[in-house]
Design an enzyme around this catalytic site. Structure first.
Site, mmCIF file in Angstrom:
data_model
loop_
_atom_site.group_PDB
_atom_site.id
_atom_site.type_symbol
_atom_site.label_atom_id
_atom_site.label_comp_id
_atom_site.label_asym_id
_atom_site.label_seq_id
_atom_site.Cartn_x
_atom_site.Cartn_y
_atom_site.Cartn_z
ATOM 1 N N HIS A 1 0.862 -1.187 0.000
ATOM 2 C CA HIS A 1 0.000 0.000 0.000
ATOM 3 C C HIS A 1 0.896 1.232 0.000
ATOM 4 O O HIS A 1 1.276 1.743 1.045
ATOM 5 C CB HIS A 1 -0.919 -0.007 1.229
ATOM 6 C CG HIS A 1 -2.074 0.931 1.111
ATOM 7 N ND1 HIS A 1 -3.388 0.508 1.035
ATOM 8 C CD2 HIS A 1 -2.128 2.281 1.021
ATOM 9 C CE1 HIS A 1 -4.190 1.557 0.934
ATOM 10 N NE2 HIS A 1 -3.434 2.656 0.921
ATOM 11 N N GLY B 1 -9.842 7.631 -2.605
ATOM 12 C CA GLY B 1 -10.592 8.872 -2.487
ATOM 13 C C GLY B 1 -11.461 8.861 -1.249
ATOM 14 O O GLY B 1 -11.345 7.969 -0.411
ATOM 15 N N HIS C 1 -9.788 0.382 -0.885
ATOM 16 C CA HIS C 1 -9.680 1.225 0.300
ATOM 17 C C HIS C 1 -10.987 1.087 1.096
ATOM 18 O O HIS C 1 -12.045 1.535 0.645
ATOM 19 C CB HIS C 1 -9.491 2.694 -0.087
ATOM 20 C CG HIS C 1 -8.084 3.097 -0.352
ATOM 21 N ND1 HIS C 1 -7.406 2.732 -1.499
ATOM 22 C CD2 HIS C 1 -7.205 3.841 0.380
ATOM 23 C CE1 HIS C 1 -6.181 3.242 -1.470
ATOM 24 N NE2 HIS C 1 -6.033 3.918 -0.327
ATOM 25 N N GLU D 1 -10.968 2.705 6.531
ATOM 26 C CA GLU D 1 -10.046 3.779 6.909
ATOM 27 C C GLU D 1 -10.872 4.949 7.443
ATOM 28 O O GLU D 1 -10.930 5.190 8.644
ATOM 29 C CB GLU D 1 -9.198 4.218 5.726
ATOM 30 C CG GLU D 1 -8.198 5.309 6.087
ATOM 31 C CD GLU D 1 -7.483 5.904 4.873
ATOM 32 O OE1 GLU D 1 -6.444 6.538 5.074
ATOM 33 O OE2 GLU D 1 -7.984 5.750 3.741
ATOM 34 N N ASP E 1 1.815 3.863 3.025
ATOM 35 C CA ASP E 1 0.729 4.646 2.439
ATOM 36 C C ASP E 1 1.294 5.781 1.594
ATOM 37 O O ASP E 1 1.432 5.644 0.385
ATOM 38 C CB ASP E 1 -0.214 5.167 3.522
ATOM 39 C CG ASP E 1 -1.581 5.582 2.966
ATOM 40 O OD1 ASP E 1 -1.834 5.349 1.778
ATOM 41 O OD2 ASP E 1 -2.384 6.146 3.734
#
Length: 368
Positions: free
Chosen positions: A23, A188, A215, A218, A306
């Site tokens: 990631h 996004g 994603h 999160e 990230d």
């Protein structure tokens, strides 16, 4: 030229451990010095005029707690990635920075639709990034270093063209290994833009045998994770840290909800990014971040940076923080790295060879 990775001492033995980065956003990992050069060449104004001040601005903005200011950081990185030459350079340096971090396999996660302002077409930007990645691999090999990389083509979940981006990924994936495209993601704003809104894209990818990570877990909670794994065919979860909202932990023992039990039992990999998660209000501290409790419960956790620039981090730094602040040891780091290579979007024989020839002997040679 390879840079020393952020956040670790040059003599830290953790640098010598073989690593996997699943990631790792391409537009979140630019070198400040490169940004200054590229911005100057296109007349883009940056918030600082020297590399150290720019690095500090990114770090302060990412840690500000102000979402608007955090998102502004990406407006600057994406702005300098609008030509084929610039994309090639950023991708090449991204690879070399992975090598300096001890990474032997990395997936470059990026959204082609964000790089069309200079008049490029989608296929052209994918090919430019691939050229840069290959140049980085070749330069590393010339210096006696091995790394393998792939592209994770990402759609923006707040846009309405995820099917077109899925078809882009399928098109390049069908060209074979030389295309460099190994999977698909959506990124996004998570709240208000559930994975199921992009079901046509995920169905097309599923039918074309293209691996998917999403994603989820999160910014949004367990419902996002539920949709990712039960509706949208995700093989991995980008972050996934909020899976803890479906469990009750008392004295180290977990009472799991049905979703958490499914993720655990199926060993769905979690692409956890501790430092980044702290910036988005997950965990509070490295010591209290969910990754350690999830590890102890047997979830398939992996360690990732990230956005290296925004978080001022690297895989080595994330590992060092877990050791120093969360009580991890070398066996824990190896276990998480085994999880990562097992979860890589690579053929089984390649993963097994990397495990046997790189990962296991590499950890055996180092004592942290």
């Amino acid at each position: 030229m390879m840079n020393v990775p952020a956040g670790v001492a040059s003599d830290d033995p953790i640098l010598q451990l073989p690593k996997v980065s699943l990631h790792d956003h391409l537009d979140g990992g630019l070198r400040p010095s490169t940004m200054l050069e590229l911005a100057d060449s296109i007349g883009h104004t940056l918030p600082a005029s020297d590399a150290e001040s720019l690095r500090r601005w990114f770090s302060e903005s990412a840690n500000s707690g102000d979402l608007v200011r955090y998102l502004e950081t990406f407006s600057h990185t994406v702005a300098v990635m609008q030509s084929e030459d610039n994309l090639r350079r950023v991708a090449k340096e991204w690879v070399l920075d992975q090598v300096a971090d001890g990474v032997f396999y990395a997936e470059a996660r990026w959204a082609p639709e964000q790089h069309l302002e200079g008049g490029l077409e989608l296929d052209a930007v994918v090919e430019a990034v691939q050229d840069g990645l290959e140049a980085g691999v070749s330069e590393a090999a010339a210096e006696g270093k091995y790394i393998r990389v792939g592209q994770l083509i990402t759609a923006m979940r707040q846009a309405d063209n995820s099917l077109a981006i899925a078809e882009l990924a399928i098109r390049h994936r069908e060209k074979g290994a030389d295309s460099g495209v190994i999977g698909f993601d959506i990124a996004g704003p998570e709240n208000g833009f559930p994975p199921s809104a992009h079901l046509s894209a995920f169905n097309a990818l599923h039918q074309a045998y293209v691996p998917v990570t999403i994603h989820a877990g999160e910014a949004a909670g367990k419902e996002s994770i539920h949709e990712a794994v039960t509706i949208c065919h995700a093989q991995r979860l980008g972050h996934g840290a909020r899976i803890v909202e479906d469990m009750d932990i008392v004295d180290g023992q977990g009472q799991l909800g049905s979703l958490a039990a499914w993720v655990l039992d199926q060993q769905i990999p979690l692409e956890l990014c501790p430092s980044s998660n702290l910036q988005t209000d997950i965990g509070g501290t490295i010591a209290s971040h969910p990754i350690t409790g999830l590890k102890d419960l047997g979830f398939a956790v992996t360690i990732n940076p990230d956005n290296r620039l925004m978080s001022g981090t690297s895989v080595s730094r994330e590992m060092r923080l877990l050791v120093d602040e969360a009580g991890w040891n070398q066996t824990d780091l190896e276990w998480a790295t085994v999880n990562a290579i097992t979860a890589a979007f690579l053929p089984l024989d390649v993963r097994e060879r990397m495990l046997d020839e790189i990962l296991i002997p590499g950890f055996a040679r180092v004592t942290i």
